[in-house]
Design an enzyme around this catalytic site. Structure first.
Site, PDB file in Angstrom:
ATOM      1  N   VAL A  74      12.403   0.431   1.521  1.00 21.34           N
ATOM      2  CA  VAL A  74      13.161   1.570   0.995  1.00 21.34           C
ATOM      3  C   VAL A  74      13.820   2.333   2.146  1.00 21.34           C
ATOM      4  CG1 VAL A  74      12.939   3.767  -0.244  1.00 21.34           C
ATOM      5  CG2 VAL A  74      11.677   1.744  -1.029  1.00 21.34           C
ATOM      6  N   SER A  75      13.050   2.550   3.205  1.00 24.86           N
ATOM      7  CA  SER A  75      13.573   3.296   4.361  1.00 24.86           C
ATOM      8  C   SER A  75      14.188   2.344   5.373  1.00 24.86           C
ATOM      9  CB  SER A  75      12.432   4.084   5.032  1.00 24.86           C
ATOM     10  OG  SER A  75      11.510   3.182   5.653  1.00 24.86           O
ATOM     11  N   GLU A 134      12.356  -9.768   1.838  1.00 23.77           N
ATOM     12  CA  GLU A 134      11.603  -8.613   2.354  1.00 23.77           C
ATOM     13  C   GLU A 134      12.436  -7.370   2.101  1.00 23.77           C
ATOM     14  OE1 GLU A 134      10.869  -8.875   6.538  1.00 23.77           O
ATOM     15  OE2 GLU A 134      10.090  -6.827   6.674  1.00 23.77           O
ATOM     16  N   ASP A 163       0.917 -15.637   6.191  1.00 27.34           N
ATOM     17  CA  ASP A 163       0.395 -16.990   5.972  1.00 27.34           C
ATOM     18  C   ASP A 163       0.431 -17.358   4.485  1.00 27.34           C
ATOM     19  OD1 ASP A 163      -2.195 -16.940   8.571  1.00 27.34           O
ATOM     20  OD2 ASP A 163      -0.037 -17.346   8.661  1.00 27.34           O
ATOM     21  N   ALA A 169       3.045  -0.777   4.791  1.00 24.02           N
ATOM     22  CA  ALA A 169       2.525  -0.800   6.163  1.00 24.02           C
ATOM     23  C   ALA A 169       2.036  -2.185   6.588  1.00 24.02           C
ATOM     24  CB  ALA A 169       1.390   0.207   6.302  1.00 24.02           C
ATOM     25  N   ARG A 193       6.011  12.239  -2.313  1.00 23.10           N
ATOM     26  CA  ARG A 193       6.125  12.944  -1.038  1.00 23.10           C
ATOM     27  C   ARG A 193       7.216  12.294  -0.194  1.00 23.10           C
ATOM     28  NH1 ARG A 193       0.762  12.613  -1.856  1.00 23.10           N
ATOM     29  NH2 ARG A 193       0.323  10.940  -0.375  1.00 23.10           N
ATOM     30  N   HIS A 214       3.858  -4.509   9.180  1.00 21.44           N
ATOM     31  CA  HIS A 214       3.720  -4.406  10.637  1.00 21.44           C
ATOM     32  C   HIS A 214       2.379  -4.936  11.152  1.00 21.44           C
ATOM     33  CE1 HIS A 214       7.049  -1.886   9.597  1.00 21.44           C
ATOM     34  NE2 HIS A 214       6.269  -1.036   8.978  1.00 21.44           N
ATOM     35  N   ARG A 264       7.218   0.535  13.482  1.00 22.31           N
ATOM     36  CA  ARG A 264       7.792   0.032  12.242  1.00 22.31           C
ATOM     37  C   ARG A 264       8.956  -0.947  12.482  1.00 22.31           C
ATOM     38  NH1 ARG A 264       5.438   3.346   8.255  1.00 22.31           N
ATOM     39  NH2 ARG A 264       5.066   5.480   8.965  1.00 22.31           N
ATOM     40  N   ARG A 267      13.039   4.468  12.516  1.00 21.86           N
ATOM     41  CA  ARG A 267      11.787   5.231  12.455  1.00 21.86           C
ATOM     42  C   ARG A 267      10.926   4.932  13.677  1.00 21.86           C
ATOM     43  NH1 ARG A 267       9.263   4.770   6.639  1.00 21.86           N
ATOM     44  NH2 ARG A 267       8.123   6.597   7.444  1.00 21.86           N
ATOM     45  N   PRO A 315       0.793  -1.228   0.000  1.00 18.87           N
ATOM     46  CA  PRO A 315       0.000   0.000   0.000  1.00 18.87           C
ATOM     47  C   PRO A 315       0.821   1.271   0.000  1.00 18.87           C
ATOM     48  CG  PRO A 315      -0.118  -1.124   2.115  1.00 18.87           C
ATOM     49  CD  PRO A 315       0.547  -2.063   1.171  1.00 18.87           C
ATOM     50  N   ASN A 316       0.328   2.238  -0.741  1.00 19.05           N
ATOM     51  CA  ASN A 316       0.888   3.584  -0.872  1.00 19.05           C
ATOM     52  C   ASN A 316       2.168   3.653  -1.692  1.00 19.05           C
ATOM     53  OD1 ASN A 316      -1.043   5.135   0.785  1.00 19.05           O
ATOM     54  ND2 ASN A 316      -0.255   3.844   2.439  1.00 19.05           N
TER      55      ASN A 316
END
Ligand SMILES: O=C(O)[C@]1(O)C=C(c2cccc(Sc3ccccc3)c2)[C@@H](O)[C@H](O)C1
Length: 149
Positions: free
Chosen positions: A104-105, A101, A90, A80, A20, A83, A114, A110, A12-13
């Site tokens: 990027v950050s 896995e 599963d 997200a 941004r 987390h 997270r 953070r 997501p996102n």
């Protein structure tokens, strides 16, 4: 010899990547990331499928589809859902496809929420904090490691 096939999944996102918070995620768009990944896949002689969804169930469905496709490896940035999602965990365990896995950050630098991942203990490897360069590192590894043969 059959080419390796890899699914790149972004959660997501990440469709908004580059729009941004460049100080965290950089300026590159997801389209930029995927275009470079496709170029690298050609160079590495691997078949790359890419998928992005903001919806948990759609990601689960794509992971299940990977088993039907006979995919050798999955590179996943769950966003997200890293987390929160036992369902995606599963699905990954259920298809028995090795995965990397990717974040990027540097999630460990953070917010505390997270710092936990539902995937890390089962991942072949975790790439964190290299910016979008991490996608290149992940693809190189999946394309060449015997763990994804
Ligand atoms: O660092 C990552 O790649 C991460 O997986 C990605 C995340 C994330 C969160 C929100 C937005 C985006 S992409 C984005 C960034 C800025 C503006 C719009 C979208 C990624 C986080 O949820 C995760 O904790 C970490």
């Amino acid at each position: 010899m059959t080419r390796r096939s890899i699914v790149l999944i972004n959660g997501p996102n990440l469709n908004l990547l580059g729009t941004r918070e460049p100080q965290i995620y950089g300026h590159e768009s997801l389209a930029d990331v995927v275009a470079l990944a496709k170029q690298n896949a050609e160079r590495l002689d691997v078949k790359l499928y890419d998928f992005q969804s903001n919806h948990e169930g759609a990601i689960v469905d794509r992971i299940q589809q990977a088993r039907e496709e006979g995919v050798n490896g999955i590179i996943i940035n769950p966003g997200a859902y890293t987390h929160t999602s036992v369902a995606i965990r599963d699905a990954l365990l259920g298809v028995e496809i090795p995965f990397i896995e990717l974040h990027v950050s540097n999630v460990h630098a953070r917010e505390p929420f997270r710092h936990h991942s539902y995937f890390s203990d089962k991942a072949v490897a975790i790439i964190v904090g290299f910016g979008v360069k991490g996608y290149e590192y992940a693809l190189d590894f999946v394309a060449t490691s015997p763990k994804f043969a």
